[in-house]
Motif scaffolding. Structure first.
Motif, mmCIF file in Angstrom:
data_model
loop_
_atom_site.group_PDB
_atom_site.id
_atom_site.type_symbol
_atom_site.label_atom_id
_atom_site.label_comp_id
_atom_site.label_asym_id
_atom_site.label_seq_id
_atom_site.Cartn_x
_atom_site.Cartn_y
_atom_site.Cartn_z
ATOM 1 N N SER A 1 0.895 25.506 -7.325
ATOM 2 C CA SER A 1 1.314 26.691 -7.791
ATOM 3 C C SER A 1 2.313 26.712 -8.880
ATOM 4 O O SER A 1 2.230 27.404 -10.153
ATOM 5 C CB SER A 1 1.481 27.723 -6.501
ATOM 6 O OG SER A 1 0.663 28.009 -5.885
ATOM 7 N N ILE A 2 3.546 26.061 -8.672
ATOM 8 C CA ILE A 2 4.555 25.780 -9.828
ATOM 9 C C ILE A 2 3.786 25.319 -10.886
ATOM 10 O O ILE A 2 4.203 25.928 -12.092
ATOM 11 C CB ILE A 2 5.540 25.079 -9.040
ATOM 12 C CG1 ILE A 2 6.095 25.759 -8.063
ATOM 13 C CG2 ILE A 2 6.545 24.869 -10.366
ATOM 14 C CD1 ILE A 2 6.717 27.344 -8.431
ATOM 15 N N VAL A 3 3.125 24.225 -10.967
ATOM 16 C CA VAL A 3 2.666 23.594 -12.065
ATOM 17 C C VAL A 3 1.693 24.639 -12.714
ATOM 18 O O VAL A 3 1.511 24.770 -13.947
ATOM 19 C CB VAL A 3 1.791 22.216 -11.644
ATOM 20 C CG1 VAL A 3 0.914 21.795 -12.760
ATOM 21 C CG2 VAL A 3 2.692 21.347 -11.165
ATOM 22 N N VAL B 1 8.197 19.141 -12.746
ATOM 23 C CA VAL B 1 7.640 18.643 -11.159
ATOM 24 C C VAL B 1 6.671 17.424 -11.348
ATOM 25 O O VAL B 1 6.990 16.443 -10.623
ATOM 26 C CB VAL B 1 6.841 19.836 -10.448
ATOM 27 C CG1 VAL B 1 6.052 19.422 -9.211
ATOM 28 C CG2 VAL B 1 7.654 20.963 -10.324
ATOM 29 N N LEU B 2 5.888 17.285 -12.141
ATOM 30 C CA LEU B 2 4.943 16.139 -12.304
ATOM 31 C C LEU B 2 5.980 14.962 -13.129
ATOM 32 O O LEU B 2 5.626 13.934 -12.681
ATOM 33 C CB LEU B 2 3.610 16.559 -13.406
ATOM 34 C CG LEU B 2 2.769 17.600 -12.930
ATOM 35 C CD1 LEU B 2 1.515 17.817 -13.877
ATOM 36 C CD2 LEU B 2 2.253 17.438 -11.577
ATOM 37 N N THR B 3 6.468 15.419 -13.914
ATOM 38 C CA THR B 3 7.689 14.355 -14.397
ATOM 39 C C THR B 3 8.365 13.704 -13.353
ATOM 40 O O THR B 3 8.559 12.562 -13.507
ATOM 41 C CB THR B 3 8.062 14.982 -15.733
ATOM 42 O OG1 THR B 3 7.432 15.353 -16.468
ATOM 43 C CG2 THR B 3 9.013 14.046 -16.428
ATOM 44 N N GLU B 4 8.976 14.723 -12.529
ATOM 45 C CA GLU B 4 9.748 14.230 -11.564
ATOM 46 C C GLU B 4 9.193 13.457 -10.648
ATOM 47 O O GLU B 4 9.618 12.360 -9.960
ATOM 48 C CB GLU B 4 10.599 15.486 -10.905
ATOM 49 C CG GLU B 4 11.946 15.936 -11.713
ATOM 50 C CD GLU B 4 11.108 16.636 -13.033
ATOM 51 O OE1 GLU B 4 12.126 16.604 -13.964
ATOM 52 O OE2 GLU B 4 10.251 17.170 -13.086
ATOM 53 N N ALA B 5 7.917 13.788 -10.449
ATOM 54 C CA ALA B 5 7.285 13.021 -9.102
ATOM 55 C C ALA B 5 6.937 11.696 -9.674
ATOM 56 O O ALA B 5 6.816 10.569 -8.949
ATOM 57 C CB ALA B 5 5.853 13.634 -8.811
ATOM 58 N N ALA B 6 6.635 11.589 -11.173
ATOM 59 C CA ALA B 6 6.291 10.285 -11.534
ATOM 60 C C ALA B 6 7.260 9.552 -11.501
ATOM 61 O O ALA B 6 7.278 7.950 -11.116
ATOM 62 C CB ALA B 6 5.525 10.372 -12.813
ATOM 63 N N ALA B 7 8.498 10.101 -11.896
ATOM 64 C CA ALA B 7 9.896 9.150 -11.759
ATOM 65 C C ALA B 7 10.235 8.542 -10.528
ATOM 66 O O ALA B 7 10.559 7.467 -10.103
ATOM 67 C CB ALA B 7 10.853 9.830 -12.452
ATOM 68 N N ALA B 8 9.872 9.684 -9.206
ATOM 69 C CA ALA B 8 10.319 9.078 -7.912
ATOM 70 C C ALA B 8 9.059 8.077 -7.519
ATOM 71 O O ALA B 8 9.867 7.159 -6.868
ATOM 72 C CB ALA B 8 10.171 10.395 -6.992
ATOM 73 N N ILE B 9 8.102 8.103 -7.712
ATOM 74 C CA ILE B 9 7.152 7.109 -7.437
ATOM 75 C C ILE B 9 7.425 5.909 -8.098
ATOM 76 O O ILE B 9 7.179 5.016 -7.566
ATOM 77 C CB ILE B 9 5.634 7.615 -7.737
ATOM 78 C CG1 ILE B 9 5.504 8.884 -6.850
ATOM 79 C CG2 ILE B 9 4.661 6.647 -7.600
ATOM 80 C CD1 ILE B 9 4.006 9.505 -6.925
#
Length: 197
Positions: free
Chosen positions: A102-104, A127-135
């Motif tokens: 929902s945030i995206v 959110v997507l950028t942070e997720a990619a960095a975390a992964i």
């Protein structure tokens, strides 16, 4: 609203209300009036603590991105244990839960919010950028432990996993894919890079 209530408590109350409205009614219904009504506070409370509604929404996105930071810590702490595909599947399920999706959607829906976010996120989608960095960080830790091939391109794998996860979870009307299906996609994306026994 009682006096003496800490700003942090008001913020959390308003953010939780915004997420409920967003989940229930979608980004088009998310207004300052809808948020304050949902939170059970006067409309002026939101404007007392935030410059405008897009500033409020930008802070909501920042809060969600901070949660991804905690996910990164948990992922890195799990490196060398359990299943790489299992950890990544769990991470994607967390990132692309109803609130994350929902945030995206909200970010793509509101031009003013995107413009405000560009001040701190010049590229990518928060959110997507942070997720990619975390992964990517987690995959690098697993590569260092020999559970991924030494030449594994963790940045490309991370972007591919986030893109796959977003497509896999989007548009499902509240019914997420089964965990084993997510794990299967993760395993396919990792392909020959995966070295765990």
């Amino acid at each position: 609203m009682p006096t003496g209530v800490a700003l942090r408590d008001v913020r959390e109350q308003l953010f939780a209300a915004a997420e409920r409205v967003l989940l229930r009614d979608g980004p088009g219904a998310l207004t300052s009036r809808a948020v304050t009504t949902e939170a059970g506070v006067a409309k002026g409370v939101l404007h007392k603590h935030f410059a405008d509604f897009d500033a409020f929404l930008a802070e909501l996105v920042h809060e969600r991105a901070a949660q991804i930071g905690r996910l990164e810590t948990a992922l890195r702490d799990s490196a060398g244990t359990g299943s790489v595909a299992g950890h990544l599947a769990d991470a994607l399920i967390d990132v692309f839960g109803p609130v994350g999706l929902s945030i995206v959607g909200l970010i793509t829906f509101r031009d003013g919010l995107r413009a405000r976010l560009r001040r701190t996120w010049p590229t990518g989608i928060p959110v997507l950028t942070e997720a990619a960095a975390a992964i990517a960080s987690y995959l690098a830790a697993e590569r260092d432990r020999g559970r991924l091939a030494p030449d594994a391109d963790v940045d490309t794998l991370a972007l591919t996993l986030v893109g796959t996860g977003h497509l896999l979870f989007s548009g499902r009307d509240g019914t997420p894919p089964e965990t084993e299906a997510v794990r299967g996609y993760v395993t396919s994306v990792l392909g020959g890079a995966l070295r765990e026994a």
